[in-house]
Design a protein around this motif. Sequence first.
Motif, mmCIF file in Angstrom:
data_model
loop_
_atom_site.group_PDB
_atom_site.id
_atom_site.type_symbol
_atom_site.label_atom_id
_atom_site.label_comp_id
_atom_site.label_asym_id
_atom_site.label_seq_id
_atom_site.Cartn_x
_atom_site.Cartn_y
_atom_site.Cartn_z
ATOM 1 N N ILE A 113 -7.409 -3.478 26.041
ATOM 2 C CA ILE A 113 -8.262 -4.094 27.061
ATOM 3 C C ILE A 113 -7.526 -5.251 27.744
ATOM 4 C CG2 ILE A 113 -10.355 -5.445 27.402
ATOM 5 C CD1 ILE A 113 -11.678 -3.775 25.248
ATOM 6 N N GLU A 114 -6.834 -6.065 26.947
ATOM 7 C CA GLU A 114 -6.102 -7.201 27.506
ATOM 8 C C GLU A 114 -4.984 -6.743 28.444
ATOM 9 O OE1 GLU A 114 -3.506 -11.070 25.898
ATOM 10 O OE2 GLU A 114 -4.530 -9.724 24.483
ATOM 11 N N LYS A 115 -4.243 -5.713 28.043
ATOM 12 C CA LYS A 115 -3.151 -5.223 28.890
ATOM 13 C C LYS A 115 -3.677 -4.583 30.169
ATOM 14 C CE LYS A 115 0.116 -4.442 25.094
ATOM 15 N NZ LYS A 115 0.907 -3.432 24.344
ATOM 16 N N ALA A 116 -4.775 -3.837 30.051
ATOM 17 C CA ALA A 116 -5.337 -3.195 31.249
ATOM 18 C C ALA A 116 -5.863 -4.239 32.228
ATOM 19 C CB ALA A 116 -6.453 -2.235 30.843
ATOM 20 N N THR A 117 -6.523 -5.279 31.721
ATOM 21 C CA THR A 117 -7.042 -6.333 32.589
ATOM 22 C C THR A 117 -5.910 -7.057 33.309
ATOM 23 O OG1 THR A 117 -8.923 -6.631 31.086
ATOM 24 C CG2 THR A 117 -8.481 -8.394 32.659
ATOM 25 N N ARG A 144 -5.173 4.926 37.321
ATOM 26 C CA ARG A 144 -4.047 5.208 36.422
ATOM 27 C C ARG A 144 -4.005 4.209 35.276
ATOM 28 N NH1 ARG A 144 -1.212 6.208 41.311
ATOM 29 N NH2 ARG A 144 -0.292 4.114 41.204
ATOM 30 N N ILE A 145 -4.264 2.958 35.560
ATOM 31 C CA ILE A 145 -4.253 1.929 34.508
ATOM 32 C C ILE A 145 -5.363 2.182 33.503
ATOM 33 C CG2 ILE A 145 -4.605 -0.530 34.068
ATOM 34 C CD1 ILE A 145 -3.250 -1.077 36.764
ATOM 35 N N LEU A 146 -6.558 2.499 33.982
ATOM 36 C CA LEU A 146 -7.680 2.748 33.080
ATOM 37 C C LEU A 146 -7.428 3.963 32.192
ATOM 38 C CD1 LEU A 146 -10.693 2.090 35.492
ATOM 39 C CD2 LEU A 146 -9.726 0.544 33.784
ATOM 40 N N GLN A 147 -6.814 4.993 32.743
ATOM 41 C CA GLN A 147 -6.505 6.180 31.948
ATOM 42 C C GLN A 147 -5.366 5.921 30.978
ATOM 43 O OE1 GLN A 147 -5.790 9.380 34.696
ATOM 44 N NE2 GLN A 147 -7.905 9.431 35.448
ATOM 45 N N ARG A 148 -4.397 5.156 31.400
ATOM 46 C CA ARG A 148 -3.243 4.874 30.535
ATOM 47 C C ARG A 148 -3.661 4.130 29.276
ATOM 48 N NH1 ARG A 148 1.855 0.891 32.083
ATOM 49 N NH2 ARG A 148 2.886 0.974 30.038
ATOM 50 N N TYR A 149 -4.525 3.139 29.429
ATOM 51 C CA TYR A 149 -4.944 2.329 28.280
ATOM 52 C C TYR A 149 -6.268 2.810 27.672
ATOM 53 C CZ TYR A 149 -1.292 -0.906 29.743
ATOM 54 O OH TYR A 149 -0.077 -1.473 30.066
ATOM 55 N N ARG A 150 -6.825 3.896 28.184
ATOM 56 C CA ARG A 150 -8.025 4.538 27.636
ATOM 57 C C ARG A 150 -9.196 3.548 27.539
ATOM 58 N NH1 ARG A 150 -4.139 5.462 24.020
ATOM 59 N NH2 ARG A 150 -5.332 4.528 22.308
ATOM 60 N N VAL A 151 -9.442 2.838 28.616
ATOM 61 C CA VAL A 151 -10.523 1.840 28.647
ATOM 62 C C VAL A 151 -11.423 2.045 29.859
ATOM 63 C CG1 VAL A 151 -9.256 0.089 27.330
ATOM 64 C CG2 VAL A 151 -8.974 0.211 29.814
ATOM 65 N N LYS A 152 -11.488 3.268 30.370
ATOM 66 C CA LYS A 152 -12.270 3.520 31.578
ATOM 67 C C LYS A 152 -13.742 3.238 31.362
ATOM 68 C CE LYS A 152 -12.759 6.904 35.275
ATOM 69 N NZ LYS A 152 -12.364 8.244 35.771
#
Length: 259
Positions: A113-117, A144-152
């Motif tokens: 979550i921190e990396k995606a934000t 792409r960011i939400l899918q990469r870090y699986r936090v959509k």
Amino acid sequence: MMSLYSLSQMSLITTTDCHVTAMPLTFDTELLAPVFRDEETLVSVAAPEVTANAPVSAASAESEPDFIAEGFAIPMSQSVGTGTEKFTWTEQWLVVHSFKHGQRQRQSLDNRIEKATAAIAQLNVTSRGHKRRSVDETVAAVNRILQRYRVKALLQVADETTTETLHKRAYRGQPARTLTETKLSVKAALDPDAYEHTQRLLGWRVYVSNDLNLSLQEAVYGYRNECLIERCFRRYKGKSIGLTPLFLASDERVKGWIR
């Protein structure tokens, strides 16, 4: 509810052998609904006791047990085939919540979550050396960011579109002109309800066994010690066990090779 392992277990169920199989991490969350409603009594699993050869101090003997997990067991009827070829059996599902496993998953979730934000916030930087993205490019980059870090499902992304008008002077044969530039700013915020729901599911595993009398503690200990058996299998399958065929006539030579 049909187990994903049912077909592969048929050959084992017909024997007297006992097996414990872990189901995939994405199991049916309906199993945990009674727990969340406080309708299921959870059994605590304590850490293994010290061995008989290890010294036990008076303080350790009187201390409280170290609980490593909790869970419950339910019988589950399974069947395969139809008509006269239908085969039915009952297996035990042990739903276990591992405390350390849940802690590791929570740390991993918070890091993602921190990396995606931070990555979404970086999309708003338009200083020198950063690419100026269009609205469509920004939306695609966020997905792409939400899918990469699986936090959509955990992050809510708010966007704000601003329009800027730039007046360019005539320069080197270029006429004076007016340019309109549309910029999209994005900001990610954590969805507290989705985050709480996801956290409640962390650390849970389901073990399937054909032994209906297997206790929760025996299942947890047995599965945790499977690495000892797998280590032996890996040694026999992948590496030489140390001795190769020797064709020596002298006993001294044989002893020398073995030593």
